[in-house]
Design an enzyme around this catalytic site. Sequence first.
Site, mmCIF file in Angstrom:
data_model
loop_
_atom_site.group_PDB
_atom_site.id
_atom_site.type_symbol
_atom_site.label_atom_id
_atom_site.label_comp_id
_atom_site.label_asym_id
_atom_site.label_seq_id
_atom_site.Cartn_x
_atom_site.Cartn_y
_atom_site.Cartn_z
ATOM 1 N N THR A 1 16.682 36.214 30.418
ATOM 2 C CA THR A 1 15.600 36.187 31.400
ATOM 3 C C THR A 1 14.442 36.947 30.751
ATOM 4 O OG1 THR A 1 16.088 38.294 32.496
ATOM 5 C CG2 THR A 1 17.294 36.343 33.298
ATOM 6 N N GLY B 1 14.049 36.018 37.607
ATOM 7 C CA GLY B 1 15.312 35.787 36.908
ATOM 8 C C GLY B 1 16.221 34.721 37.483
ATOM 9 N N TYR C 1 28.569 49.741 38.709
ATOM 10 C CA TYR C 1 28.340 48.289 38.686
ATOM 11 C C TYR C 1 29.674 47.550 38.622
ATOM 12 C CZ TYR C 1 26.267 43.820 37.195
ATOM 13 O OH TYR C 1 25.880 42.507 37.103
ATOM 14 N N LYS D 1 30.720 45.119 41.693
ATOM 15 C CA LYS D 1 30.926 43.692 41.440
ATOM 16 C C LYS D 1 32.405 43.315 41.565
ATOM 17 C CE LYS D 1 26.666 42.387 40.641
ATOM 18 N NZ LYS D 1 25.957 41.487 41.604
ATOM 19 N N ASP E 1 14.767 44.054 52.821
ATOM 20 C CA ASP E 1 15.617 44.996 52.109
ATOM 21 C C ASP E 1 17.039 44.801 52.620
ATOM 22 O OD1 ASP E 1 17.026 47.136 51.106
ATOM 23 O OD2 ASP E 1 15.554 48.657 51.714
#
Length: 257
Positions: free
Chosen positions: A197, A20, A162, A166, A67
């Site tokens: 994407t 992506g 989210y 963000k 990670d």
Amino acid sequence: MKNYFDLTGQVAIVTGCSTGLGVQMAKALANQGAKIVAIARRKEMIEAVAKEIADTYKVETLAIPCDITDTDKVNAAVDEVLKKFGRIDIVINNAGTGAVAPAEDITDEQFYNEMNIDLFGSFRVARACAKKAMIPAKYGRVINIASMYGMVGNKVAPASPYHAAKGGVVNLTRGLAAEWGKYNINVNAICPGYFYTPLTKETLDSDFFQQNAQTMIPLSRYGNEGELDTAAIFLASPASSYVTGVILPVDGGYTSM
């Protein structure tokens, strides 16, 4: 003629660089001459990305499985970059996740996971790059990939963790910009809207989302491949030397309404 966005010789780390937007931005920086360090969890995928970029753009690349929720692994990854290249000029914090569910049904684990990857993960990578490479060099470009949903709420896809994570990235960007300016490290955020994407195409082409674009986005469409690249190149380049702490929406005008 002057190429304002020449990145030849610079080293750029891109997290979430297996698919992506991360891959697109990595290719954009490579096109300007930057050496690319692809970081993500899936070893085979980032190795394939790194090879494709090296073959296409004739720049050095390095793939590091990592990670970003593991501080020791993040520090080790940064050490590996410095061992190979001796510098880190640019970091794009693109790795992220997204739990979609009504807020009242979100579990503690979902909320924690979102914050740990999107917000704390971005901080871990920025902290390691700044401490080990950018502060000693008195130069750096940190680009945090937030989201238009870090600036506003939404009724289309309930995703309160989210939004929280963000939104945290947005103000983390301002905080780091204020703190690290004295080291000549510029910290900015890009807030993408919905982009096509391979993973999003089917959803965005659905009747519901196409109608949503007509209603909610001034440009009446979703972002195409490549339309995020120039924002990343600008913020990564020496030409943006007086730009820091900026939150740049690339969302077709979604957040203007």
